[in-house]
Design an enzyme around this catalytic site. Structure first.
Site, mmCIF file in Angstrom:
data_model
loop_
_atom_site.group_PDB
_atom_site.id
_atom_site.type_symbol
_atom_site.label_atom_id
_atom_site.label_comp_id
_atom_site.label_asym_id
_atom_site.label_seq_id
_atom_site.Cartn_x
_atom_site.Cartn_y
_atom_site.Cartn_z
ATOM 1 N N SER A 1 32.159 61.464 5.417
ATOM 2 C CA SER A 1 32.270 62.026 4.107
ATOM 3 C C SER A 1 32.978 62.041 2.348
ATOM 4 O O SER A 1 32.954 62.843 1.923
ATOM 5 C CB SER A 1 34.250 62.677 4.955
ATOM 6 O OG SER A 1 33.331 63.643 6.090
ATOM 7 N N HIS B 1 38.247 62.881 1.545
ATOM 8 C CA HIS B 1 37.736 63.862 0.841
ATOM 9 C C HIS B 1 37.425 63.349 -1.040
ATOM 10 O O HIS B 1 37.438 63.192 -1.420
ATOM 11 C CB HIS B 1 37.432 64.785 1.078
ATOM 12 C CG HIS B 1 37.134 65.198 2.313
ATOM 13 N ND1 HIS B 1 37.182 66.464 2.672
ATOM 14 C CD2 HIS B 1 36.179 64.469 3.647
ATOM 15 C CE1 HIS B 1 36.838 66.845 4.433
ATOM 16 N NE2 HIS B 1 36.459 65.936 4.148
#
Length: 896
Positions: A307, A362
């Site tokens: 991610s 993220h």
């Protein structure tokens, strides 16, 4: 003008274009003539349609079909490399028609963003050529047809400003087409080999991990290199890279691979293979660094997935789009900006709503990609880059490097109290003994930490050290009375100890601290369920769901209320919801589902649920307990005992495992072994009322009543044991007195009402017995024991129809009372053989049940088999020496 004149005119246009402007005829189909001239990568087209042969509507259809046929021709012909830019004019030749109706049909066409055809309408009747753009009779200065029409246009003076506007308008469109062609050429120059390689690598590693034990197995994750804080702080820095290729579960892998497949090629083809890989790796690394830094302040100790790297791709694309906004095709620029912003916003919302999303990874990856996308030069607009000042990207690169190094140092430096984090890791893996050791070290470093004392309490609970857990949680609350989780855990401990009022106090206190704390409402609902306060139980359980609709245990708690109320459909619906949210790991829901299968008599289905529970690492012993209960119900005692033994081996510190083993022994008639197991269960602070009833029965059956220490005081469970011992000693007065004390301590103990009912019944006081069972029914209208006893008393009072109605309410096919109820109904209808079958089924579950033998005696008497009846009545008194109906019958037989 006749058709022949139009045809001649079209032929003249065609001849002039071929002779004077060097066009060649491409094709002539369906009244459409198309000519072509190629200069480098630009193809000039000139298409002529004889509109005299068609109506206005037909002409529109022809134009639409012409687009399609032209595209097909281009794909099949020599101009199929998708590199050529196509420009041209579309002549619509009319005579005597109102061409204004056709202008909408013949607007500027843009076929696949490559073909530009400027429509021109020729009105032979008037001798004029019109453009649909404001009816202007001016053709911008570009071929084809420029020379041909120069002499044929009306001699109208057009203002220079207007000419410039028209030229800018057309050139702007051509410029956009050229921009799109340049971008498309860059996208087709090579293939996204790095993206494909990364996809293959991620998928390959996932399959290898699945084959090694599963991508959701913590041990497998640790071995393959998940981002695990303790390991990294101990020097395993390679995990910061390896973890970006590890995915937890198929959904995690599929989501990330889809993202990489959709966005990776665009960035790779824009920046080149090497720079794309740099962005991917550095973004993933810095995402993991920020995640590691966050682990210093959270319970979570591991993370994994691509991610961070994927958000780096997203950030770099945003940088690229913003920096090159002037040279990108405007439609592409607007589309990219809109879609990229939507992706960012959606992912931020998902990270905030769904638990276990590593939003720090993220964010770190996104920021890294944003900066790297600005610092690194893309491979498409290299000329534009050369014009830019190199100082700002260089300075940005240096600042980025320094910040990255600083954050990396902070993240990778182990905290002073590393035992706390190590303890959290052991706690996560449910290694409670090891966790307790680490938290004990941690509390020595931070003796005033409410959180560490709370964690110690949890480790003690995991080892069934209930009193020690209570001591630790009290210390935690001394340090911080408003510790939300500490108050909740205090409630849980008191619930396990059977002190429901104190448990309720702490659950309510947790809600006072945070009115949206779902677990507090769930715990409150559980207590009200145990106190038989059904409306409050349902209200609080539903409130827990309202506060957190994704909390599986809230649904399973509500499911248990409905299951107890025998509202099977509602119970199953809530269990299914809990299992759906928890990926079939919510233990209460799995147990409840197994209970529903047993209630329906589907023991195969119940065994299937037990198998699922056995796969849960720390809860597997419960699966064996359920299997033990199923086999006991089916009369397979050896299997039942084996499963119960396995449960004890796996979780010997849990009193329930010993209680289940005792029940298996008791069903098999092994009373001494049952006695030993029950003793062990009580040593572990057993809080199950029926265990104390059974212990008193075993004292009676093993002739140990004289050894009972009849001391004053004690908790409600001890008093329940004493009351039953007095009952089996035939001292009903003292038994009744103890029951009174029990109900003073807890008016919801159903076992006390049932014993009191038996005392009154055996004294011959049916009215008081009925009055007592009526009170019990008011408290708990769903308990089958109360329903059965009420039905039996109605039968003794000659209320046959009412008794049958109550017996019919018994539907739990795992409960012997249900079979006794069925047997009584058949007995009353004189179907003695059918009644015997049901009694035999019930006695498989518990051989020494006086109720079953009383029924067999009554059936034998009904069949006229007095010898059998006498034997069964004696057996009744063997298991319950106070049973007045058996005594009366034996006296009658004696007189006869």
């Amino acid at each position: 003008m006749h058709d022949e004149s139009i045809t001649n005119y079209i032929e003249k246009i065609k001849a002039d274009l071929i002779d004077k402007e060097h066009f060649v005829e491409l094709y002539n189909i369906d009244s459409v003539i198309t000519l072509m001239r190629k200069e480098g990568n630009i193809i000039y087209l000139c298409s002529i349609i004889n509109c005299q042969e068609h109506g206005i509507t037909d002409t529109g259809i022809i134009i639409a079909g012409y687009e399609k046929s032209l595209i097909e021709f281009i794909h099949k012909g020599d101009i199929s490399s998708k590199k050529e830019l196509i420009r041209g004019n579309l002549f619509l030749v009319f005579s005597g028609y109102d061409y204004s109706h056709v202008m909408i049909e013949s607007g500027v066409k843009n076929i696949k963003n490559r073909i530009h055809l400027l429509p021109l309408i020729v009105d032979l009747e008037r001798g004029k050529v019109f453009s649909p753009e404001d009816n202007l009779t001016y053709i911008p200065d570009y071929p084809p047809g420029r020379n041909f029409f120069k002499d044929r246009l009306p001699k109208i003076e057009i203002e220079q400003e207007k000419k410039e506007q028209i030229t800018v308008l057309i050139n702007k469109e051509f410029k956009e087409i050229e921009k799109m062609e340049l971008f498309r050429e860059a996208m087709n120059k090579t293939r996204p080999y790095v993206t494909w390689s990364l996809l293959a690598l991620n998928i390959f590693i996932w399959f290898v991990m699945e084959a090694s034990g599963g991508t959701e197995n913590v041990n497998v994750l640790t071995v393959f290199g998940v981002n695990e804080r303790i390991a990294i702080w101990n020097g395993e820095y390679w995990r910061l890279l390896s973890s970006m290729f590890i995915h937890i579960g198929l959904l995690h892998l599929a989501g990330n691979c889809l993202f990489l497949y959709l966005c990776g090629p665009l960035l790779e083809l824009s920046y080149g293979h090497e720079k794309f890989l740099i962005i991917y790796i550095l973004s993933g690394f810095l995402g993991n660094i920020l995640s590691l830094l966050g682990m210093k302040y959270s319970v979570t100790g591991i993370s994994a997935g691509a991610s961070g790297a994927l958000f780096g791709i997203l950030g770099a694309l945003i940088s690229f789009t913003i920096m090159e906004r002037k040279v990108l095709p405007q439609k592409l620029y607007k589309s990219l900006i809109k879609n990229l912003i939507i992706i960012v916003v959606l992912n931020l919302l998902v990270g905030l709503i769904i638990p276990n999303i590593d939003i720090l990874a993220h964010s770190g990856g996104f920021l890294a990609g944003l900066i790297l996308g600005y610092i690194l030069e893309n491979e498409i607009y290299t000329d534009e880059k050369k014009k830019r000042n190199k100082l700002i990207p260089t300075a940005g690169g240096i600042i980025f490097l320094l910040m990255s190094l600083s954050i990396s140092y902070l993240a990778m430096t182990a905290p002073g109290n590393i035992s706390y984090y190590t303890g959290n890791n052991y706690l996560r893996d449910e290694q409670y003994e090891e966790a307790e050791k680490e938290f004990t070290k941690a509390i020595a470093i931070e003796p005033d930490s409410s959180d560490i004392y709370m964690k110690l309490a949890i480790t003690c609970l995991g080892q069934n050290k209930i009193d020690m857990a209570l001591e630790k949680i009290e210390n935690s609350l001394k340090m911080d009375q408003k510790n939300l989780l500490a108050n909740y855990i205090a409630g849980s401990i008191y619930q396990q100890k059977g002190d429901l009022e104190k448990a309720l106090f702490y659950y309510r206190k947790s809600i006072e601290i945070d009115s949206k704390f779902a677990l507090g409402y769930q715990g409150t609902g559980d207590i009200y369920r145990l106190q038989k306060k059904w409306a409050l139980a349902i209200e609080n359980s539903k409130k827990a769901i309202e506060m957190n609709a994704l909390l599986p245990s809230a649904y399973s708690s509500l499911g248990w209320i409905y299951l107890y109320q025998q509202n099977i459909e509602e119970g199953k619906k809530n269990f299914d919801r809990a299992l759906s949210i928890s990926s079939h790991t919510d233990i209460k829901a799995l147990i409840g589902t197994a209970g529903i299968y047993m209630y329906r008599g589907d023991f195969t289905g119940a065994l299937g649920e037990a198998e699922k529970i056995k796969k849960l690492k720390s809860q597997s012993y419960i699966g064996y307990m359920i299997e033990s209960d199923i086999y006991r119900t089916e009369g397979e005692y050896d299997k039942s005992i084996t499963c119960a033994h396995t449960a004890v081996e796996k979780k010997g510190a849990d009193y329930y495992t010993h209680f289940y083993l005792a029940r298996s022994y008791l069903s098999y008639g092994k009373n001494k072994e049952a006695f030993t197991s029950l003793q062990k269960s009580m040593e572990l602070d057993c809080n199950e009322p029926s265990a104390y009833e059974l212990m008193a029965f075993l004292y009676y059956r093993l002739n140990l009543l004289k050894e009972v220490s009849y001391k004053e005081g004690g908790n409600k469970m001890y008093r329940l044991f004493l009351a039953n011992c007095y009952y089996y000693s035939k001292d009903s007065d003292r038994a009744e007195k103890e029951v009174g004390k029990i109900l003073e301590l807890d008016p919801a103990i159903i076992e006390a009402y049932l014993l009191k009912t038996s005392i009154f019944y055996n004294r011959g006081n049916i009215n008081k017995a009925e009055e007592t069972i009526h009170k019990a029914k008011e408290i708990d209208p769903y308990d089958d024991r109360i329903t059965y006893r009420k039905a039996y008393l109605l039968l003794q009072n000659g209320k046959k129809e009412e008794a049958i109605k109550e017996f019919t309410c018994l539907k739990d096919l795992s409960n012997p009372l249900t079979y006794y109820g069925k047997a009584f109904i058949l007995y009353l209808n004189k179907d003695f053989d059918g009644a015997v079958k049901h009694v035999d089924t019930a006695l498989k579950i518990y051989r020494e049940d006086p109720e079953g033998h009383l029924l067999l005696a009554m059936i034998a008497e009904g069949k006229g088999d007095m010898v059998k009846a006498r034997e069964e009545y004696k057996t009744v008194l063997l298991y319950d020496p106070n049973r007045i109906d058996a005594k009366k019958k034996l006296k009658e037989f004696a007189r006869e």
